[in-house]
Design an enzyme around this catalytic site. Sequence first.
Site, PDB file in Angstrom:
ATOM      1  N   ASP A   1       0.861  -1.179   0.000  1.00  0.00           N
ATOM      2  CA  ASP A   1       0.000   0.000   0.000  1.00  0.00           C
ATOM      3  C   ASP A   1       0.898   1.229   0.000  1.00  0.00           C
ATOM      4  OD1 ASP A   1      -1.977   2.098   0.840  1.00  0.00           O
ATOM      5  OD2 ASP A   1      -3.280   0.363   1.066  1.00  0.00           O
TER       6      ASP A   1
ATOM      7  N   ASN B   1      -4.251   6.768   0.708  1.00  0.00           N
ATOM      8  CA  ASN B   1      -5.593   6.975   1.278  1.00  0.00           C
ATOM      9  C   ASN B   1      -5.793   6.099   2.518  1.00  0.00           C
ATOM     10  OD1 ASN B   1      -8.112   8.337   1.156  1.00  0.00           O
ATOM     11  ND2 ASN B   1      -9.067   6.493   0.329  1.00  0.00           N
TER      12      ASN B   1
ATOM     13  N   SER C   1     -16.772  -2.915  -9.460  1.00  0.00           N
ATOM     14  CA  SER C   1     -17.832  -2.143  -8.812  1.00  0.00           C
ATOM     15  C   SER C   1     -19.112  -2.252  -9.618  1.00  0.00           C
ATOM     16  CB  SER C   1     -17.383  -0.684  -8.753  1.00  0.00           C
ATOM     17  OG  SER C   1     -18.469   0.158  -8.438  1.00  0.00           O
TER      18      SER C   1
ATOM     19  N   TYR D   1     -13.697   7.472 -12.846  1.00  0.00           N
ATOM     20  CA  TYR D   1     -13.487   6.368 -11.898  1.00  0.00           C
ATOM     21  C   TYR D   1     -14.192   5.106 -12.406  1.00  0.00           C
ATOM     22  CZ  TYR D   1     -14.625   3.269  -8.033  1.00  0.00           C
ATOM     23  OH  TYR D   1     -14.811   2.150  -7.266  1.00  0.00           O
TER      24      TYR D   1
ATOM     25  N   LYS E   1     -12.797   1.167 -13.821  1.00  0.00           N
ATOM     26  CA  LYS E   1     -13.235  -0.166 -13.400  1.00  0.00           C
ATOM     27  C   LYS E   1     -13.623  -0.993 -14.630  1.00  0.00           C
ATOM     28  CE  LYS E   1     -12.509   0.165  -9.094  1.00  0.00           C
ATOM     29  NZ  LYS E   1     -11.342  -0.523  -8.564  1.00  0.00           N
TER      30      LYS E   1
ATOM     31  N   TYR F   1     -18.604  -5.001  -6.434  1.00  0.00           N
ATOM     32  CA  TYR F   1     -19.180  -4.646  -5.129  1.00  0.00           C
ATOM     33  C   TYR F   1     -20.349  -3.702  -5.326  1.00  0.00           C
ATOM     34  CZ  TYR F   1     -14.185  -5.417  -3.861  1.00  0.00           C
ATOM     35  OH  TYR F   1     -12.909  -5.878  -3.724  1.00  0.00           O
TER      36      TYR F   1
ATOM     37  N   ASN G   1     -19.686   9.413   0.406  1.00  0.00           N
ATOM     38  CA  ASN G   1     -20.660   8.327   0.495  1.00  0.00           C
ATOM     39  C   ASN G   1     -21.586   8.502   1.688  1.00  0.00           C
ATOM     40  OD1 ASN G   1     -17.927   6.569  -0.672  1.00  0.00           O
ATOM     41  ND2 ASN G   1     -19.797   6.719  -1.858  1.00  0.00           N
TER      42      ASN G   1
HETATM   43  P1  NAD Z   1      -9.456   2.710   0.021  1.00  0.00           P
HETATM   44  O1  NAD Z   1      -9.059   3.988  -0.598  1.00  0.00           O
HETATM   45  O2  NAD Z   1      -9.797   2.694   1.459  1.00  0.00           O
HETATM   46  O3  NAD Z   1      -8.338   1.591  -0.235  1.00  0.00           O
HETATM   47  C1  NAD Z   1      -7.498   1.609  -1.363  1.00  0.00           C
HETATM   48  C2  NAD Z   1      -6.062   1.515  -0.864  1.00  0.00           C
HETATM   49  O4  NAD Z   1      -5.170   1.487  -1.974  1.00  0.00           O
HETATM   50  C3  NAD Z   1      -5.656   2.716  -0.008  1.00  0.00           C
HETATM   51  O5  NAD Z   1      -5.109   2.247   1.218  1.00  0.00           O
HETATM   52  C4  NAD Z   1      -4.611   3.455  -0.846  1.00  0.00           C
HETATM   53  O6  NAD Z   1      -3.627   4.053  -0.021  1.00  0.00           O
HETATM   54  C5  NAD Z   1      -4.073   2.349  -1.716  1.00  0.00           C
HETATM   55  N1  NAD Z   1      -3.561   2.713  -3.044  1.00  0.00           N
HETATM   56  C6  NAD Z   1      -4.169   3.473  -3.991  1.00  0.00           C
HETATM   57  N2  NAD Z   1      -3.435   3.473  -5.113  1.00  0.00           N
HETATM   58  C7  NAD Z   1      -2.350   2.695  -4.883  1.00  0.00           C
HETATM   59  C8  NAD Z   1      -1.241   2.278  -5.670  1.00  0.00           C
HETATM   60  N3  NAD Z   1      -1.099   2.662  -6.937  1.00  0.00           N
HETATM   61  N4  NAD Z   1      -0.298   1.461  -5.110  1.00  0.00           N
HETATM   62  C9  NAD Z   1      -0.435   1.057  -3.800  1.00  0.00           C
HETATM   63  N5  NAD Z   1      -1.452   1.418  -3.033  1.00  0.00           N
HETATM   64  C10 NAD Z   1      -2.416   2.217  -3.567  1.00  0.00           C
HETATM   65  O7  NAD Z   1     -10.686   2.130  -0.835  1.00  0.00           O
HETATM   66  P2  NAD Z   1     -11.660   0.922  -0.526  1.00  0.00           P
HETATM   67  O8  NAD Z   1     -13.004   1.481  -0.252  1.00  0.00           O
HETATM   68  O9  NAD Z   1     -11.049  -0.004   0.415  1.00  0.00           O
HETATM   69  O10 NAD Z   1     -11.736   0.273  -1.971  1.00  0.00           O
HETATM   70  C11 NAD Z   1     -10.867  -0.771  -2.362  1.00  0.00           C
HETATM   71  C12 NAD Z   1     -11.107  -1.079  -3.831  1.00  0.00           C
HETATM   72  O11 NAD Z   1     -12.475  -1.420  -4.013  1.00  0.00           O
HETATM   73  C13 NAD Z   1     -10.831   0.092  -4.760  1.00  0.00           C
HETATM   74  O12 NAD Z   1     -10.278  -0.409  -5.957  1.00  0.00           O
HETATM   75  C14 NAD Z   1     -12.207   0.658  -5.020  1.00  0.00           C
HETATM   76  O13 NAD Z   1     -12.292   1.334  -6.233  1.00  0.00           O
HETATM   77  C15 NAD Z   1     -13.044  -0.608  -5.023  1.00  0.00           C
HETATM   78  N6  NAD Z   1     -14.457  -0.347  -4.707  1.00  0.00           N
HETATM   79  C16 NAD Z   1     -14.780   0.322  -3.572  1.00  0.00           C
HETATM   80  C17 NAD Z   1     -16.105   0.581  -3.290  1.00  0.00           C
HETATM   81  C18 NAD Z   1     -16.489   1.344  -2.045  1.00  0.00           C
HETATM   82  O14 NAD Z   1     -17.623   1.781  -1.938  1.00  0.00           O
HETATM   83  N7  NAD Z   1     -15.617   1.504  -1.058  1.00  0.00           N
HETATM   84  C19 NAD Z   1     -17.122   0.162  -4.159  1.00  0.00           C
HETATM   85  C20 NAD Z   1     -16.750  -0.541  -5.313  1.00  0.00           C
HETATM   86  C21 NAD Z   1     -15.413  -0.790  -5.580  1.00  0.00           C
HETATM   87  C1  UD1 Z   2     -20.948   6.035  -5.264  1.00  0.00           C
HETATM   88  C2  UD1 Z   2     -20.376   6.278  -6.615  1.00  0.00           C
HETATM   89  C3  UD1 Z   2     -20.010   4.953  -7.236  1.00  0.00           C
HETATM   90  C4  UD1 Z   2     -19.025   4.215  -6.343  1.00  0.00           C
HETATM   91  C5  UD1 Z   2     -19.648   4.069  -4.959  1.00  0.00           C
HETATM   92  C6  UD1 Z   2     -18.691   3.441  -3.984  1.00  0.00           C
HETATM   93  C7  UD1 Z   2     -21.388   8.356  -7.388  1.00  0.00           C
HETATM   94  C8  UD1 Z   2     -22.339   8.975  -8.343  1.00  0.00           C
HETATM   95  N1  UD1 Z   2     -21.329   7.028  -7.430  1.00  0.00           N
HETATM   96  O1  UD1 Z   2     -22.078   5.199  -5.381  1.00  0.00           O
HETATM   97  O2  UD1 Z   2     -19.433   5.145  -8.510  1.00  0.00           O
HETATM   98  O3  UD1 Z   2     -18.729   2.947  -6.871  1.00  0.00           O
HETATM   99  O4  UD1 Z   2     -20.018   5.345  -4.457  1.00  0.00           O
HETATM  100  O5  UD1 Z   2     -17.656   4.312  -3.630  1.00  0.00           O
HETATM  101  O6  UD1 Z   2     -20.698   9.017  -6.628  1.00  0.00           O
HETATM  102  N2  UD1 Z   2     -26.591  10.256  -0.667  1.00  0.00           N
HETATM  103  C9  UD1 Z   2     -27.219  11.277   0.014  1.00  0.00           C
HETATM  104  N3  UD1 Z   2     -26.457  12.119   0.772  1.00  0.00           N
HETATM  105  C10 UD1 Z   2     -25.103  12.009   0.871  1.00  0.00           C
HETATM  106  C11 UD1 Z   2     -24.463  10.939   0.168  1.00  0.00           C
HETATM  107  C12 UD1 Z   2     -25.248  10.106  -0.587  1.00  0.00           C
HETATM  108  O7  UD1 Z   2     -28.432  11.428  -0.058  1.00  0.00           O
HETATM  109  O8  UD1 Z   2     -24.458  12.808   1.566  1.00  0.00           O
HETATM  110  C13 UD1 Z   2     -27.420   9.313  -1.440  1.00  0.00           C
HETATM  111  C14 UD1 Z   2     -27.061   9.228  -2.898  1.00  0.00           C
HETATM  112  O9  UD1 Z   2     -27.786  10.147  -3.646  1.00  0.00           O
HETATM  113  C15 UD1 Z   2     -27.447   7.760  -3.221  1.00  0.00           C
HETATM  114  C16 UD1 Z   2     -27.156   7.031  -1.903  1.00  0.00           C
HETATM  115  O10 UD1 Z   2     -27.169   8.031  -0.894  1.00  0.00           O
HETATM  116  O11 UD1 Z   2     -28.812   7.659  -3.480  1.00  0.00           O
HETATM  117  C17 UD1 Z   2     -25.825   6.312  -1.875  1.00  0.00           C
HETATM  118  O12 UD1 Z   2     -24.783   7.226  -2.237  1.00  0.00           O
HETATM  119  P1  UD1 Z   2     -23.246   6.845  -2.122  1.00  0.00           P
HETATM  120  O13 UD1 Z   2     -22.955   6.283  -0.780  1.00  0.00           O
HETATM  121  O14 UD1 Z   2     -22.452   8.024  -2.568  1.00  0.00           O
HETATM  122  O15 UD1 Z   2     -23.068   5.630  -3.142  1.00  0.00           O
HETATM  123  P2  UD1 Z   2     -23.421   5.540  -4.717  1.00  0.00           P
HETATM  124  O16 UD1 Z   2     -23.914   6.817  -5.250  1.00  0.00           O
HETATM  125  O17 UD1 Z   2     -24.310   4.356  -4.887  1.00  0.00           O
END
Ligand code: NAD
Ligand code: UD1
Length: 338
Positions: free
Chosen positions: A31, A35, A124, A149, A153, A177, A199
């Site tokens: 890592d 972030n 995602s 973003y 993916k 996810y 989020n």
């Molecule tokens: P996160 O930011 O908490 O974790 C990602 C980690 O990767 C971080 O610790 C960051 O420091 C590290 N990182 C980023 N770029 C790097 C690189 N080039 N080399 C080494 N380390 C690097 O995010 P998360 O929520 O744990 O998500 C993990 C993965 O899942 C991501 O690929 C994200 O896009 C995907 N994902 C997340 C969600 C979500 O809602 N959290 C939803 C769908 C997909």
């Molecule tokens: C978002 C991203 C998506 C990403 C995912 C996980 C956008 C448009 N989409 O999804 O690409 O894979 O996060 O990181 O950003 N909401 C509120 N108030 C807030 C925040 C959110 O009302 O302060 C609502 C949103 O409108 C939505 C729901 O809550 O209806 C969920 O939002 P969020 O947690 O941001 O996830 P996604 O939009 O599904």
Amino acid sequence: MRVLVTGGAGYIGSHTVVELLTHGHEVIIIDDLSNSKKEVLNRIQTITQKVPTFYQGQVQDEPFLTQIFTTHSIDAVIHFAGYKAVGESVEKPLKYFENNLLSTIVLLRVMEQFNVHKLVFSSSATVYGTPTKMPLTEEDPIGGTTNPYGATKFMNELIIKDYCVAHPEMAATMLRYFNPIGAHVSGLIGEDPQGIPNNLMPFITQVAIGKRPELNVFGNDYPTRDGTGIRDYIHVVDLALGHVASLETMQQNKGYVVFNLGTGKGTSVLELVAAFEQANGVKIPLRIQPRRSGDIAENYADCTKSKHELGWVATRSLIDACRDSWRWQSKNPKGYNQ
Ligand code: NAD
Ligand code: UD1
């Protein structure tokens, strides 16, 4: 298995590392801490009584990665590392394409060099773009993503798919996810967003802790049961267990395979707020705001394939997730920055 976990200090990565260690796997984390915080490693150790090997650096740094593959005989890779902020990706698309695509390309190149054939990739539900029907199955069309973003993916899936065509010995699993929330039941690890959370759940917990005055609800005029957006919120520990199941069924699931990881159940913004209030006895003041651009009305998974082929289902409830998110936030009001 000896598993290399890229991005293993992050939110989903750290929970997956805990489950891998408790299921008897050995873990090596890479890592760059762009972030995440190093403190998460101490917390993982407290939970599991095991120490994961940790290297700080970027996945796309090929000499660095090669050194790690030379030092450790790696059986499989879970690739979480990547940037994930949708809004930032719109402002800085090259930053996202460079990091999220180069890391995968270099990783595949080094895996090939060292004959490592097992890969799990963090995809995602965003790859489904603007869907026309619910629930979403893995066969539904992908593409038409609405931000850089999401495009990374989608493009990562294409890159890995084409790599698998050229390398039939590969077992590559794309895990799509839905919306991860919650935290480890210990309250020692959880989501630690920098700045204003994008989020929903981290925003709710920050309102609950008094860091933000109220929740902005983005739109109450969607064609849903209460007008607010519907998503499939999955407990992060269930999600982590989906990765363990993927690794452990890779022998059967050869080649390029895709799975949805969700609960199969849609929950509206107002329903999530109500569940949080009920689970924790905390009031969340809210204000209805206009829709957020790029949002869709509803998004939830059909998880039949994951159930049958991974033997995996999400078992934790929305109330569990709300309670665990709050436990993490209230025990760590400043996240890992104590
Ligand atoms: P996160 O930011 O908490 O974790 C990602 C980690 O990767 C971080 O610790 C960051 O420091 C590290 N990182 C980023 N770029 C790097 C690189 N080039 N080399 C080494 N380390 C690097 O995010 P998360 O929520 O744990 O998500 C993990 C993965 O899942 C991501 O690929 C994200 O896009 C995907 N994902 C997340 C969600 C979500 O809602 N959290 C939803 C769908 C997909
Ligand atoms: C978002 C991203 C998506 C990403 C995912 C996980 C956008 C448009 N989409 O999804 O690409 O894979 O996060 O990181 O950003 N909401 C509120 N108030 C807030 C925040 C959110 O009302 O302060 C609502 C949103 O409108 C939505 C729901 O809550 O209806 C969920 O939002 P969020 O947690 O941001 O996830 P996604 O939009 O599904």
